[in-house]
Design an enzyme around this catalytic site. Sequence first.
Site, mmCIF file in Angstrom:
data_model
loop_
_atom_site.group_PDB
_atom_site.id
_atom_site.type_symbol
_atom_site.label_atom_id
_atom_site.label_comp_id
_atom_site.label_asym_id
_atom_site.label_seq_id
_atom_site.Cartn_x
_atom_site.Cartn_y
_atom_site.Cartn_z
ATOM 1 N N SER A 1 0.795 -1.228 0.000
ATOM 2 C CA SER A 1 0.000 0.000 0.000
ATOM 3 C C SER A 1 0.825 1.275 0.000
ATOM 4 C CB SER A 1 -0.896 0.024 1.234
ATOM 5 O OG SER A 1 -1.624 -1.174 1.302
ATOM 6 N N ASP B 1 -17.398 0.910 -1.163
ATOM 7 C CA ASP B 1 -16.606 -0.273 -0.834
ATOM 8 C C ASP B 1 -17.392 -1.211 0.059
ATOM 9 O OD1 ASP B 1 -14.712 -2.147 -0.003
ATOM 10 O OD2 ASP B 1 -14.022 -0.824 1.613
#
Lengths: 632, 381
Positions: A327, A351
């Site tokens: 990430s 999401d």
Amino acid sequence: MPQPIRLKDHERDARLVRRRVIVGAVAVLLLTCVLIARLYYLQVIQYEYHSTLSENNRVHVQPIPPTRGLIFDRNGVIIADNRPSFSLSVTRERAGDWEKTLDVIVEVLQLTPDDRALFERRMKQGRRPFEPVPILFELTEEQIARVAVNQFRLPGVEVVAQLVRHYPQGAHFAHSVGYVGRINEKELKQLDPVNYSGTHHIGKTGIERFYEDQLHGEVGYEEVETNARGRVLRVLKRTDPKPGKDLVLTLDVRLQEAAEAALAGRRGAIVAIEPSSGDVLAMVSQPSFDPNPFVTGISFKAYAELRDSIDRPLYNRVLRGLYPPGSTIKPMVAVSGLDAGVVTPATRVFDPGFYQLPNYDHKYRNWNRSGDGWVNLESAIMRSNDTYFYDLAHKMGIDRLHQYMSRFGFGQRVALDMFEESAGLMPSREWKRARYRQAWYPGETLILGIGQGYMQATPLQLAQATALMANRGKWIRPHLAKTIEGQPPLDPNPVPDITLRDPKFWDYSRFGMEQVVHAPRGTAHKVGATSVYRIAGKSGTAQVVAIKQGEKYDRNKVQERHRDHALFVAFAPAEDPRIAVAVMVENGEGGSSVAAPVAKQVMDAWLLGEDGQLRPEFRPPQPLAEQQSANR
Amino acid sequence: MNSNFDRTISQEDVLKRRATLLQRLHIDGWLLLIILMLAAGSLFVLYSASGKHWELLMKQASSFGLGIGAMIVIAQFEPRFMARWVPLAYVVGVALLLVVEIMGHTAMGATRWINIPGVIRFQPSEFMKIIMPATIAWYLSRHNLPPKFKHIVVSLVLILVPFVLILKQPDLGTGLLILASGAFVLFMAGLQWRWIVGAVAAVVPVAVAMWYFVLHDYQKQRVLTFLDPESDPLGTGWNIIQSKAAIGSGGVFGKGWLLGTQSHLDFLPESHTDFIIAVLGEEFGLVGVCLLLVVYLLLIGRGLVITAQAQTLFGKLLAGSLTMTFFVYVFVNIGMVSGLLPVVGVPLPFISYGGTHLVTLLSGFGVLMAIHTHRKWIAQV
């Protein structure tokens, strides 16, 4: 005036050539006389001189090796210097039966047959006639005395004082500065034999190797007259060597020590860069090793221990460690998405905890199974939301993603003066075709968006990409040499800056990074809670073992060595970045929980004074009124 | 004169028969005799220079055998036949040089060799040592002498192309020899003196300008070291200092065979290759070196006689150039070893150890023999 046509006139040509033959013959005779005159001069007029010279061949040319340049840190602390060290040299031509002489040496110094074999190997490396070959280094006082007492049995053997490289900082800079070692056969073939005629060591790794030419200097020599036993009687002529250039590094010993302390004995890598200059302030690869034994020749046993250790101390994690960056690259991917126009700062994605490509049933999971709901670019960075970035990557496509990430330095060597550096890997369609003979699949683009899959980056590349975020795209290659003899090193191959359609795009992504640390829901908010300055950061994990679809990540099942690596990149202060850091803790699992505190410790060490406040030079310029009141 | 009826074989007859045998084989007796003398001398000196290295001696002897074989084979060809193939050979030679250049870039470092493992391994630059003067001789012999300006320019281009390629290898010694061999053809062809003087005069200002405006400091340093090797006593200077000491300590009569100290105590690197004259000077003194020079002069004298008597213009020019280039070899090598000239890697012809240079040299003398023995027996007017 028209010329009459000339026929070939053989007789005339023959006469012409004959005349030239005569001229040639005369020239040959004259020049032969010159040669004879020269030989007469050497063999008759100078006969006395040459015959004494050759009779005892008493005049020798001895090379004087130059002193190797010193290496300092940015504040003038010595990192590499030269120490006198006594070594035992044998001159083969004077030793008579040198094999016997070796036997005597072994007997006098009470050494082992193994040492004798080593001496013999070194003796065979002799380079020019009458050159003393050093066979034993670092003599102790006692050994020197023993040799002196037995000198009459040791023709052609002498104790020589040499300057030998020494690293007072020990293991701190083994991976960045590197070390020098004895010149081996292969190097001998490649270097300039004259300039190295008195030199026994050459840079093997790191800075010592990269700047070998500047550090080495130029050889000098002296013509000396010796007696028949090889003792020097007088020096006839001397040309001083030119010492090597001194090198000031960008590294800071204090910060290096603080960074190593922050890792607290764990395996890992830390790189700290000053974004405005590209100076590498600290470069830590743990565990490390002491470079000093390598200088004079490390014993095989000690070397094997270092080589075979499960912790791999010889492995330069900063430059050669390749990890999926996870990430940590999301801020850069976000900037790329904005510039490519596939998202805007306001774009929202819902999401549910996973992402699905249309017409596929494979679920690409978010790390947070319950999902983050609606996210935009900033909150996606803050929450490290995978779903948002799957979507962004899918919209960008591999080609644009590859192009943008390459501009951030991924998949290429970024440093100016670190030759061990790996290029890492930024996959592309072409790469996959060449490597696997397969087409590129859309799913592979998705996992690239969260820094997993084929992509591999070094900690140095992560630090540089972070420095680029701090710098708003201004490219300066990270480097270890600040000045060489007062001159900064020049980049022969500068990288073009990253220019965006709208420079504001940097700010959205940077603000997301600030939220990571300072917003209550940020992944690394624990670090921000204790910070006196604003930090912009991003955590990440580099997967070590691929987890099968649907299987839960069970930390008890996975051996400690197979746990994910913890990553954290950051720069601070967020509004005026003075330091950019990349931290990798091997098998540390949690980017935010394990690597982030380490990064903060490093930044604290650089930015904070004794009083726990920002150092004056790092404080934002105060408004005029406040300054005046402070002065009163 | 013996009558035909007299069957007794006299001494004279034997000589005649021999002469005819040599003639039939197209061998020039003089050249062969001198070459064999030099070969014997070479083995003699090498035995000492190599430190009684028997294998090396055998290798040198077999190189001589191979070279003399090549010489005799080449002597069989008609010079006219040679002239026909020269242009093609030149093109092939330049092509090979280019191949070596490209290979050198792709492979590691500089290379001078064409190497087809198990088939052949040779240096194209050696091949050019004979092809170069032959090409210029062929070109100039097609026109009237002295050569016109246009022909001079074309000749120079023909010379410079291989020269530059060999210079890039980098092999300065061979390059200069090839340049010289081409220039000697022009000289023999009666190149006007004003051109020669002009060329020499032009070199000086160009060199001066280069020195001041083109060369970097380190390159200047290299040139200075090249011109005065003794300023670099750890590099090439070492060899020169030692070889001068070796020659000088030989005195008038030398120390005697196998008694040289300089060459045996490893003071002198390359004592059996380029620097072999130092061994000769040390062990046989001034007398020995002068004797060798006399033998060389005999060989050159014979070569110049062949030049003067050659019947075709091509033969004249080629023979003259080969002979003069041979002298350049001798002069450059001895001059270099005695510290008179800069160090360029040039072997001492026939004496230095080395197979390639022997075969090339002897091939050159094969060409001389061919030129001399294929003359038509027409009455010389």
